[in-house]
Design a protein around this motif. Sequence first.
Motif, PDB file in Angstrom:
ATOM      1  N   GLU A  45      72.554  65.369  32.003  1.00  0.00           N
ATOM      2  CA  GLU A  45      72.936  66.088  33.216  1.00  0.00           C
ATOM      3  C   GLU A  45      71.718  66.747  33.869  1.00  0.00           C
ATOM      4  OE1 GLU A  45      77.218  66.713  31.128  1.00  0.00           O
ATOM      5  OE2 GLU A  45      75.761  68.343  31.136  1.00  0.00           O
ATOM      6  N   ALA A  46      70.795  67.234  33.010  1.00  0.00           N
ATOM      7  CA  ALA A  46      69.567  67.823  33.554  1.00  0.00           C
ATOM      8  C   ALA A  46      68.734  66.757  34.258  1.00  0.00           C
ATOM      9  CB  ALA A  46      68.767  68.473  32.427  1.00  0.00           C
ATOM     10  N   LEU A  47      68.690  65.551  33.677  1.00  0.00           N
ATOM     11  CA  LEU A  47      67.927  64.463  34.306  1.00  0.00           C
ATOM     12  C   LEU A  47      68.564  64.059  35.633  1.00  0.00           C
ATOM     13  CD1 LEU A  47      67.070  62.210  31.200  1.00  0.00           C
ATOM     14  CD2 LEU A  47      65.603  63.876  32.337  1.00  0.00           C
ATOM     15  N   LEU A  48      69.903  64.080  35.669  1.00  0.00           N
ATOM     16  CA  LEU A  48      70.596  63.772  36.929  1.00  0.00           C
ATOM     17  C   LEU A  48      70.274  64.837  37.987  1.00  0.00           C
ATOM     18  CD1 LEU A  48      74.063  62.528  35.603  1.00  0.00           C
ATOM     19  CD2 LEU A  48      72.434  61.209  36.985  1.00  0.00           C
ATOM     20  N   ALA A  49      70.180  66.104  37.528  1.00  0.00           N
ATOM     21  CA  ALA A  49      69.837  67.184  38.461  1.00  0.00           C
ATOM     22  C   ALA A  49      68.422  66.991  39.004  1.00  0.00           C
ATOM     23  CB  ALA A  49      69.965  68.539  37.757  1.00  0.00           C
ATOM     24  N   ILE A  50      67.527  66.504  38.143  1.00  0.00           N
ATOM     25  CA  ILE A  50      66.164  66.214  38.601  1.00  0.00           C
ATOM     26  C   ILE A  50      66.185  65.091  39.627  1.00  0.00           C
ATOM     27  CG2 ILE A  50      63.932  65.251  37.893  1.00  0.00           C
ATOM     28  CD1 ILE A  50      64.243  66.776  35.273  1.00  0.00           C
ATOM     29  N   LYS A  51      66.999  64.082  39.358  1.00  0.00           N
ATOM     30  CA  LYS A  51      67.092  62.950  40.283  1.00  0.00           C
ATOM     31  C   LYS A  51      67.637  63.396  41.644  1.00  0.00           C
ATOM     32  CE  LYS A  51      68.342  58.090  40.494  1.00  0.00           C
ATOM     33  NZ  LYS A  51      66.984  57.598  40.769  1.00  0.00           N
ATOM     34  N   ALA A  52      68.518  64.424  41.625  1.00  0.00           N
ATOM     35  CA  ALA A  52      69.035  64.950  42.889  1.00  0.00           C
ATOM     36  C   ALA A  52      67.912  65.613  43.695  1.00  0.00           C
ATOM     37  CB  ALA A  52      70.164  65.947  42.616  1.00  0.00           C
ATOM     38  N   GLN A  53      66.935  66.212  42.956  1.00  0.00           N
ATOM     39  CA  GLN A  53      65.789  66.839  43.645  1.00  0.00           C
ATOM     40  C   GLN A  53      64.767  65.799  44.117  1.00  0.00           C
ATOM     41  OE1 GLN A  53      63.914  69.993  41.371  1.00  0.00           O
ATOM     42  NE2 GLN A  53      65.880  70.663  40.527  1.00  0.00           N
ATOM     43  N   CYS A  83      72.518  61.832  26.650  1.00  0.00           N
ATOM     44  CA  CYS A  83      73.875  62.246  27.028  1.00  0.00           C
ATOM     45  C   CYS A  83      74.573  63.104  25.985  1.00  0.00           C
ATOM     46  CB  CYS A  83      74.721  61.023  27.333  1.00  0.00           C
ATOM     47  SG  CYS A  83      74.760  59.852  25.973  1.00  0.00           S
ATOM     48  N   ILE A  84      74.101  63.081  24.716  1.00  0.00           N
ATOM     49  CA  ILE A  84      74.779  63.879  23.703  1.00  0.00           C
ATOM     50  C   ILE A  84      73.854  64.929  23.090  1.00  0.00           C
ATOM     51  CG2 ILE A  84      76.549  62.161  23.114  1.00  0.00           C
ATOM     52  CD1 ILE A  84      74.784  61.351  20.723  1.00  0.00           C
ATOM     53  N   THR A  85      72.762  65.235  23.807  1.00  0.00           N
ATOM     54  CA  THR A  85      71.821  66.224  23.284  1.00  0.00           C
ATOM     55  C   THR A  85      71.846  67.483  24.151  1.00  0.00           C
ATOM     56  OG1 THR A  85      70.397  64.426  22.545  1.00  0.00           O
ATOM     57  CG2 THR A  85      69.426  66.613  22.620  1.00  0.00           C
ATOM     58  N   PRO A  86      72.371  68.603  23.608  1.00  0.00           N
ATOM     59  CA  PRO A  86      72.405  69.865  24.358  1.00  0.00           C
ATOM     60  C   PRO A  86      70.997  70.414  24.524  1.00  0.00           C
ATOM     61  CG  PRO A  86      73.701  70.000  22.299  1.00  0.00           C
ATOM     62  CD  PRO A  86      72.891  68.751  22.234  1.00  0.00           C
ATOM     63  N   ILE A  87      70.716  71.069  25.659  1.00  0.00           N
ATOM     64  CA  ILE A  87      69.337  71.500  25.906  1.00  0.00           C
ATOM     65  C   ILE A  87      69.163  73.008  25.875  1.00  0.00           C
ATOM     66  CG2 ILE A  87      68.608  69.459  27.182  1.00  0.00           C
ATOM     67  CD1 ILE A  87      69.158  70.982  29.744  1.00  0.00           C
ATOM     68  N   ALA A  88      70.244  73.759  25.708  1.00  0.00           N
ATOM     69  CA  ALA A  88      70.156  75.220  25.799  1.00  0.00           C
ATOM     70  C   ALA A  88      69.173  75.819  24.798  1.00  0.00           C
ATOM     71  CB  ALA A  88      71.539  75.834  25.607  1.00  0.00           C
ATOM     72  N   GLU A  89      69.142  75.276  23.577  1.00  0.00           N
ATOM     73  CA  GLU A  89      68.364  75.909  22.513  1.00  0.00           C
ATOM     74  C   GLU A  89      66.905  75.450  22.459  1.00  0.00           C
ATOM     75  OE1 GLU A  89      69.978  78.167  20.303  1.00  0.00           O
ATOM     76  OE2 GLU A  89      71.539  77.969  21.833  1.00  0.00           O
ATOM     77  N   LEU A  90      66.516  74.521  23.308  1.00  0.00           N
ATOM     78  CA  LEU A  90      65.204  73.901  23.144  1.00  0.00           C
ATOM     79  C   LEU A  90      64.060  74.748  23.693  1.00  0.00           C
ATOM     80  CD1 LEU A  90      66.229  70.292  24.173  1.00  0.00           C
ATOM     81  CD2 LEU A  90      65.730  71.096  21.866  1.00  0.00           C
ATOM     82  N   ASN A  91      62.866  74.527  23.148  1.00  0.00           N
ATOM     83  CA  ASN A  91      61.663  75.183  23.647  1.00  0.00           C
ATOM     84  C   ASN A  91      61.349  74.685  25.057  1.00  0.00           C
ATOM     85  OD1 ASN A  91      61.169  76.676  21.362  1.00  0.00           O
ATOM     86  ND2 ASN A  91      59.899  75.078  20.422  1.00  0.00           N
TER      87      ASN A  91
END
Lengths: 242, 113
Positions: A45-53, A83-91
Motif C-alpha cells: 500500500e505504501a508503494l501504491l501511495a508512492i506511485k500516486a505521487q 503485500c503481507i509485510t506491515p511497515i509500522a515497526e520498521l526502521n
Amino acid sequence: MTAIRLSVYRYQPDRDAESRPAASDAKPFMQTFEVEAPPGMMLREALLAIKAQDETFAFRHSCGEGVCGSDGVNLNGTNCLACITPIAELNQPIQVRPLPGRPVIRDLVVDMTQFYEQYRAVEPYLIRKDPLPEQEIRQSPEDRDKLDGLYECILCGCCSTACPSFWWNPDKFHGPAALLQSWRFLADSRDQATEERLDALEGPYKLFRCHSIMNCVEVCPKGLNPTRAIGKIKELMLEQSV
Amino acid sequence: MSRRASGLKAWLVQRISAVYLALFGLYLALYFAFAPPQDHAQLAAWAGSPWVALGLLVFIPLLLAHAWVGIRDVLIDYVKPLGLRVGLLALFALMFLASGLWALQALILVQVG
C-alpha cells in the motif's frame, strides 16, 4: 495517521540510455518519499501511495494478499512479499530495493527468466509410466501428507534471490524454489520418475551448490523450508546409490 | 572424480570426514590443552605410540580430502574464468599432495627413528 519515510530504488536502464548517449551514465539511485501510513499498512500500500505521487515508479503486484507471489522485494535488506509485510515497526527511512542478484528492468521490476528456467528444469509435474487410469490416481492420506510444506510454494522468488549460491551460479544451480518443487514430485507417491529426477540432479552444480546457508528458510513468506527439502533429496540420492 | 559422481560423492566425503575430524580434532585439542608434551622426545613418543599413529594416519588423508572438497566448492562458487579455476585447483591439489606426503614422511620418521 503518521507519515512514514521510504527510500526506494530507482533505475530505468532503457530510458536513461536513450536520453543520454553513454549507457554507463544510467545509474541507479535511491529516492525518498513520504507517505501517510494508516495503522496496519502493508508495504504494498505504501508503494501504491508512492506511485500516486510519481507515476513513473514501477513495481509488480497483483492479488494483494500473499497468494500470487508477484510483489517480492528487498525490504531493509531482507526479501519479503510487499503485500503481507506491515511497515509500522520498521526502521526509517525504509529501504526498498529489487530482489537481489537479478537484472533490473525498471525500478523494483526484475528479470526472473533464469529463475523460471531453473523451475522448468526440474520438470515440475507428475510423470507416469503406467498407463493412466480411467479416473484419478489414488493416493493414501499418509502419502498426501508428505506434500504438505511443499505444494504451498507460490514461486515469488524471495528464497532463490536471497541465496548466495544462486547469486553466483544462477545459470547452473537450480536454487531453493526449484529444488523444493523437485522434492515435491520426488516425494509424491504417484510420480514414477524418481530415478530420472535424481540422475538429472547429479553433478556439482544443480543440487550440490547448496551449502545449507538457509537464507531461503529465513525469508520464505509462506514459512516453507527448502533447505530441509534439499536435505531429503540428498538422503534419497544416497539411499538409491549405496 | 567423474562428472557424474562429483556431486553426491564429494558431499558424502565431506560429511563423513567431518565426523572423524571433529572427534579426532577434539582429542588433539584436549591432549594439547591438558597434557601437552614437554619436549621433542615426548612429542615423538606420543606420535609414535600405535593408537595415536593409527589415528594420525587416518586423520591426514581425511583432513586433506575434506579440505579438497571445501576449496573446490569455494573455487566453483567464486572463480569463473576456466583457466584461473583450473590453475588454482591444480595449485591446491599439488599443495595438498605435498602436505600429505610430508606428514606421512614425518610419521614414518617417528616410527623408524
